[in-house]
Design a protein around this motif. Structure first.
Motif, PDB file in Angstrom:
ATOM      1  N   MET A 168     -24.675  63.453 -73.136  1.00 25.72           N
ATOM      2  CA  MET A 168     -24.158  63.051 -71.831  1.00 25.72           C
ATOM      3  C   MET A 168     -23.649  64.251 -71.033  1.00 25.72           C
ATOM      4  SD  MET A 168     -24.949  59.993 -71.740  1.00 25.72           S
ATOM      5  CE  MET A 168     -24.213  59.660 -70.152  1.00 25.72           C
ATOM      6  N   SER A 172     -24.932  64.964 -67.335  1.00 25.56           N
ATOM      7  CA  SER A 172     -24.006  65.161 -66.225  1.00 25.56           C
ATOM      8  C   SER A 172     -24.335  66.458 -65.470  1.00 25.56           C
ATOM      9  CB  SER A 172     -22.567  65.200 -66.746  1.00 25.56           C
ATOM     10  OG  SER A 172     -21.653  65.323 -65.689  1.00 25.56           O
ATOM     11  N   SER A 176     -25.536  66.881 -61.495  1.00 25.29           N
ATOM     12  CA  SER A 176     -24.793  67.692 -60.529  1.00 25.29           C
ATOM     13  C   SER A 176     -25.594  68.891 -60.038  1.00 25.29           C
ATOM     14  CB  SER A 176     -23.466  68.166 -61.140  1.00 25.29           C
ATOM     15  OG  SER A 176     -23.689  68.988 -62.268  1.00 25.29           O
ATOM     16  N   THR A 191     -28.129  55.290 -73.871  1.00 19.89           N
ATOM     17  CA  THR A 191     -27.428  56.068 -72.839  1.00 19.89           C
ATOM     18  C   THR A 191     -27.762  55.608 -71.425  1.00 19.89           C
ATOM     19  OG1 THR A 191     -29.116  57.805 -72.632  1.00 19.89           O
ATOM     20  CG2 THR A 191     -27.411  58.122 -74.322  1.00 19.89           C
ATOM     21  N   PRO A 194     -24.402  54.375 -69.542  1.00 18.62           N
ATOM     22  CA  PRO A 194     -23.496  55.506 -69.310  1.00 18.62           C
ATOM     23  C   PRO A 194     -24.048  56.531 -68.318  1.00 18.62           C
ATOM     24  CG  PRO A 194     -23.614  55.017 -71.651  1.00 18.62           C
ATOM     25  CD  PRO A 194     -24.638  54.164 -70.980  1.00 18.62           C
ATOM     26  N   LEU A 195     -25.349  56.803 -68.389  1.00 15.97           N
ATOM     27  CA  LEU A 195     -25.928  57.775 -67.470  1.00 15.97           C
ATOM     28  C   LEU A 195     -25.942  57.238 -66.042  1.00 15.97           C
ATOM     29  CD1 LEU A 195     -27.140  60.655 -67.595  1.00 15.97           C
ATOM     30  CD2 LEU A 195     -29.395  59.599 -67.675  1.00 15.97           C
ATOM     31  N   LEU A 198     -22.746  57.767 -64.347  1.00  6.80           N
ATOM     32  CA  LEU A 198     -22.552  59.138 -63.874  1.00  6.80           C
ATOM     33  C   LEU A 198     -23.393  59.451 -62.636  1.00  6.80           C
ATOM     34  CD1 LEU A 198     -22.584  61.038 -67.299  1.00  6.80           C
ATOM     35  CD2 LEU A 198     -20.606  60.627 -65.830  1.00  6.80           C
ATOM     36  N   GLY A 199     -24.255  58.506 -62.248  1.00  7.07           N
ATOM     37  CA  GLY A 199     -25.114  58.718 -61.091  1.00  7.07           C
ATOM     38  C   GLY A 199     -26.594  58.683 -61.396  1.00  7.07           C
TER      39      GLY A 199
END
Length: 292
Positions: A168, A172, A176, A191, A194-195, A198-199
């Motif tokens: 992760m 991330s 970004s 995942t 969860p991913l 994060l976007g």
């Protein structure tokens, strides 16, 4: 965004060591009817490593023909030989695929510069949306976020990534680092949510071979702002995420689909039939999920 949501990394049905076209078409129709957001033929789950060139092309052609534009088709076209990857990507474009999924070159273990030059060569050779596929556990190399960002900024047709490190922190950093509108797709079902939190933009899923409607519903709930609903579905299907890796993918997935009456359980060597202990565990999960 062309590639987003729940996209199925399709298994390839075989019968008597040949492509089972009827089962494959029926399976694609099942996926679309259940609400899947996209289809990915000829990936790892599709046993692309043991398809002949002619079979690889036919699997892509059938998928595109059966989908009939109802959902995007992201065709597996990668290779550890850049010239071969270009050839496969050109075929995917000619066949009418919406894009090509390109695994990082396996076995060669290229440097980050080598990875950049590999994808640069494909992007310059074929005007088609391209999605690198990063799965270091299978390939022996890791496409790092800074290299991916460099590619995304330099080549507009490199539009996303299948991120299957399970890391992760790397996911991330990728989110970004890459430009807005770049599609970051989880390559690991566990995942996916969860991913997205994060976007991230979705998942290229193994589990959705069995439950396309549930995986699509999880993404749909998240998109609508129903995080609790998405989390509930995530936890409901989590036993399947684990079961799909009781043995090497796609052995459990294809075995499960056979038990569900969708296709033969036939695999190609060096993959072989599921072991007795793993099959017993898999059957128990399928019964728990009311799939058999």
């Amino acid at each position: 965004m062309l590639f987003s949501g729940a996209m199925t990394a399709l298994v390839t049905p075989f019968k008597n060591n040949a492509l089972d076209e009827e089962a494959y078409r029926n399976f694609i129709e099942f996926q679309i009817t259940e609400g899947i957001h996209g289809l990915v033929p000829c990936g790892t789950t599709g046993e692309s490593a043991t398809l002949s060139h002619e079979e690889h092309e036919r699997v892509i052609e059938i998928c595109i023909d059966q989908a009939k534009g109802r959902v995007p088709v992201l065709a597996g076209a990668g290779s550890n030989n850049t010239i071969e990857a270009i050839r496969l990507t050109r075929f995917a474009k000619k066949a009418g695929a919406d894009g090509a999924l390109l695994i990082t070159p396996y076995y060669n273990k290229p440097t980050q510069e080598g990875l950049f030059q590999h994808y640069k060569a494909i992007a310059e050779a074929v005007d088609l949306p391209l999605v690198p596929y990063n799965v270091p556990g299978r390939t022996g190399c890791n496409l790092l976020p800074e290299t991916l960002a460099r590619l995304a900024k330099a080549f507009p047709n490199i539009v996303g990534v299948k991120e299957a490190t399970g890391d992760m922190a790397q996911g991330s950093k990728t989110l970004s680092s890459c430009p807005q509108g770049f599609s970051v797709l989880s390559g690991d079902d566990f995942t996916a949510l969860p991913l997205m939190a994060l976007g991230g933009h979705g998942v290229i899923s193994v589990t959705s071979n069995l439950v396309p409607g549930r995986m699509a519903a999880m993404v749909n709930a998240f998109r609508k702002g129903d995080g609790a609903g998405a989390a509930r579905i995530h936890h409901e299907v989590f036993p399947l995420h684990e079961a799909m890796f009781f043995e090497s993918n796609p052995i459990p997935a294809k075995t499960a689909l056979h038990l569900m009456g969708k296709m033969e359980a036939e695999l190609r060597l060096p993959l072989c039939s599921i072991g007795a202990a793993a099959k017993e565990k898999l059957t128990a999960v399928l019964r728990q999920m009311k799939l058999i």
